[in-house]
Write a protein that holds these residues in place. Structure first.
Motif, mmCIF file in Angstrom:
data_model
loop_
_atom_site.group_PDB
_atom_site.id
_atom_site.type_symbol
_atom_site.label_atom_id
_atom_site.label_comp_id
_atom_site.label_asym_id
_atom_site.label_seq_id
_atom_site.Cartn_x
_atom_site.Cartn_y
_atom_site.Cartn_z
ATOM 1 N N ASN A 97 0.814 -1.214 0.000
ATOM 2 C CA ASN A 97 0.000 0.000 0.000
ATOM 3 C C ASN A 97 0.844 1.259 0.000
ATOM 4 O OD1 ASN A 97 -3.229 -0.205 0.487
ATOM 5 N ND2 ASN A 97 -2.198 -2.082 1.095
ATOM 6 N N VAL A 98 2.062 1.201 0.517
ATOM 7 C CA VAL A 98 2.970 2.338 0.423
ATOM 8 C C VAL A 98 3.467 2.480 -1.020
ATOM 9 C CG1 VAL A 98 5.173 3.301 1.169
ATOM 10 C CG2 VAL A 98 3.672 2.189 2.838
ATOM 11 N N CYS A 99 3.883 1.355 -1.606
ATOM 12 C CA CYS A 99 4.415 1.389 -2.976
ATOM 13 C C CYS A 99 3.355 1.749 -4.008
ATOM 14 C CB CYS A 99 5.013 0.020 -3.334
ATOM 15 S SG CYS A 99 6.471 -0.433 -2.365
ATOM 16 N N ALA A 100 2.088 1.458 -3.695
ATOM 17 C CA ALA A 100 1.014 1.689 -4.667
ATOM 18 C C ALA A 100 0.777 3.163 -4.943
ATOM 19 C CB ALA A 100 -0.284 1.047 -4.176
ATOM 20 N N GLY A 101 1.352 4.043 -4.125
ATOM 21 C CA GLY A 101 1.162 5.468 -4.343
ATOM 22 C C GLY A 101 1.897 6.004 -5.563
ATOM 23 N N VAL A 122 0.003 0.870 -17.972
ATOM 24 C CA VAL A 122 -0.101 1.711 -16.781
ATOM 25 C C VAL A 122 -0.416 0.835 -15.570
ATOM 26 C CG1 VAL A 122 -1.299 3.637 -15.693
ATOM 27 C CG2 VAL A 122 -0.910 3.650 -18.168
ATOM 28 N N THR A 123 0.367 0.979 -14.524
ATOM 29 C CA THR A 123 0.118 0.231 -13.290
ATOM 30 C C THR A 123 0.622 1.057 -12.115
ATOM 31 O OG1 THR A 123 0.483 -1.892 -12.172
ATOM 32 C CG2 THR A 123 2.291 -1.049 -13.513
ATOM 33 N N ASP A 124 0.832 0.423 -10.964
ATOM 34 C CA ASP A 124 1.340 1.154 -9.806
ATOM 35 C C ASP A 124 2.593 0.472 -9.269
ATOM 36 O OD1 ASP A 124 0.566 -0.911 -7.780
ATOM 37 O OD2 ASP A 124 -1.461 -0.329 -8.359
ATOM 38 N N GLY A 125 3.237 1.114 -8.306
ATOM 39 C CA GLY A 125 4.520 0.632 -7.806
ATOM 40 C C GLY A 125 4.461 -0.630 -6.985
ATOM 41 N N ALA A 126 3.268 -1.156 -6.730
ATOM 42 C CA ALA A 126 3.139 -2.381 -5.936
ATOM 43 C C ALA A 126 2.845 -3.600 -6.801
ATOM 44 C CB ALA A 126 2.043 -2.225 -4.883
ATOM 45 N N PHE A 127 2.908 -3.439 -8.120
ATOM 46 C CA PHE A 127 2.490 -4.527 -9.009
ATOM 47 C C PHE A 127 3.321 -5.791 -8.818
ATOM 48 C CE2 PHE A 127 6.078 -2.967 -11.387
ATOM 49 C CZ PHE A 127 6.560 -4.068 -12.078
ATOM 50 N N PHE A 128 4.588 -5.651 -8.417
ATOM 51 C CA PHE A 128 5.472 -6.813 -8.305
ATOM 52 C C PHE A 128 5.327 -7.529 -6.968
ATOM 53 C CE2 PHE A 128 7.636 -3.203 -6.511
ATOM 54 C CZ PHE A 128 8.285 -3.701 -5.394
ATOM 55 N N LEU A 129 4.701 -6.866 -5.978
ATOM 56 C CA LEU A 129 4.638 -7.443 -4.636
ATOM 57 C C LEU A 129 3.238 -7.854 -4.221
ATOM 58 C CD1 LEU A 129 6.015 -8.092 -1.915
ATOM 59 C CD2 LEU A 129 5.628 -5.709 -1.249
ATOM 60 N N PHE A 130 2.247 -7.076 -4.599
ATOM 61 C CA PHE A 130 0.900 -7.310 -4.082
ATOM 62 C C PHE A 130 0.356 -8.711 -4.359
ATOM 63 C CE2 PHE A 130 -3.754 -6.800 -3.960
ATOM 64 C CZ PHE A 130 -3.876 -6.329 -2.656
ATOM 65 N N PRO A 131 0.663 -9.334 -5.520
ATOM 66 C CA PRO A 131 0.158 -10.698 -5.726
ATOM 67 C C PRO A 131 0.556 -11.673 -4.635
ATOM 68 C CG PRO A 131 0.948 -9.791 -7.792
ATOM 69 C CD PRO A 131 1.336 -8.805 -6.726
ATOM 70 N N LEU A 132 1.690 -11.412 -3.949
ATOM 71 C CA LEU A 132 2.110 -12.304 -2.868
ATOM 72 C C LEU A 132 1.077 -12.354 -1.747
ATOM 73 C CD1 LEU A 132 4.224 -14.113 -1.504
ATOM 74 C CD2 LEU A 132 5.319 -12.036 -0.623
ATOM 75 N N ALA A 133 0.372 -11.246 -1.528
ATOM 76 C CA ALA A 133 -0.658 -11.227 -0.486
ATOM 77 C C ALA A 133 -1.757 -12.230 -0.803
ATOM 78 C CB ALA A 133 -1.242 -9.820 -0.350
#
Length: 257
Positions: free
Chosen positions: A46-50, A72-83
């Protein structure tokens, strides 16, 4: 034995006085570390998604109203799927009730993070501190983004977990791939739709073409990641099922187990 000697060997509750200080036992198992990683992933994402991210910015390709390039995406695209991978592991091994509890923990951790960031930004800066504006830009809570993250996460994760356990009730221990992919499709789509609808304007998306690109790319990417790392998810789930001594069929409804 005299009354004085008896009192010396008893504590205030009338029980025999202990030889050492009292402590509670920590529950054993893998649930706690998985939940900790789950919550950490959510906070960092959620921090990276900004940050708005654009790939192939020099290219332009559209298919009807849908913008294909740039991506177009956000800065959390590489991590959020892990959740969602961790959510699948929790749902498959520990069930919906335990996963729902983890989702509540994650929600609380996100909320605490936002409150702490807001307080830190508003604290009076020291005279020698020169990064106040940078701090506000990075962690200053943009409430639409906060709302988007909390709403998307909460709805998406609950749907992801509920879908997985309902499919498992029909398939039992077979067809794990169907549960993982099916739950991800439902949960990720709901999460991405809610988040993108609320957060798009905050990160600079201002056209329908960009919005559709953001929504479709985000959803397809997260689903693709689930498929790519499925062998790892299989291995983790298999190991946990083998090592958790209480893993066994239940007699109650899977949504209440």
């Amino acid at each position: 034995m005299s009354d004085l000697q008896t009192n010396q060997t008893r504590d205030g509750s009338g029980h025999p006085a202990p030889d050492h200080a009292a402590f509670a036992q920590v529950a054993r198992g893998y649930y706690t570390p998985i939940v900790a990683l789950f919550a950490a992933t959510l906070i960092i994402s959620n921090v990276c998604a900004g940050k708005g991210v654009e790939f192939f910015s020099g290219s332009s390709l559209s298919l009807g109203p849908i913008q294909i390039l740039p991506i177009v995406t956000d800065g959390a695209f590489f991590l959020f799927p892990l959740a969602y991978v961790l959510g699948d592991v929790l749902s498959e091994v520990y069930g919906f009730k335990a996963t729902r509890r983890a989702i509540y923990y994650g929600f609380g951790a996100l909320l605490l993070t936002v409150v702490c960031f807001a307080i830190a930004v508003r604290l009076p800066a020291a005279g020698f501190y020169e990064n106040q504006q940078a701090l506000e830009a990075i962690i200053g809570p943009t409430w639409r983004l906060v709302l988007a993250g909390l709403a998307g996460y909460f709805v998406g994760q609950l749907l992801n977990s509920a879908t997985l356990v309902l499919i498992k009730e029909r398939t039992k221990e077979k067809h794990l791939w169907a549960r993982l992919i099916g739950s991800t499709v439902v949960g990720e789509f709901a999460d991405t739709l809610i988040f993108c609808s609320i957060a798009a304007g905050v990160i600079g998306i201002d056209t329908w073409q960009q919005f559709l690109n953001y929504l479709i790319v985000g959803f397809l990417w997260k689903t693709l990641i689930e498929i790519v790392i499925m062998p790892v998810t299989y291995r983790v789930i298999k190991t946990l099922k083998k090592r958790e001594p209480t893993y066994a069929p239940k007699d109650s409804d899977p949504l209440h187990t």
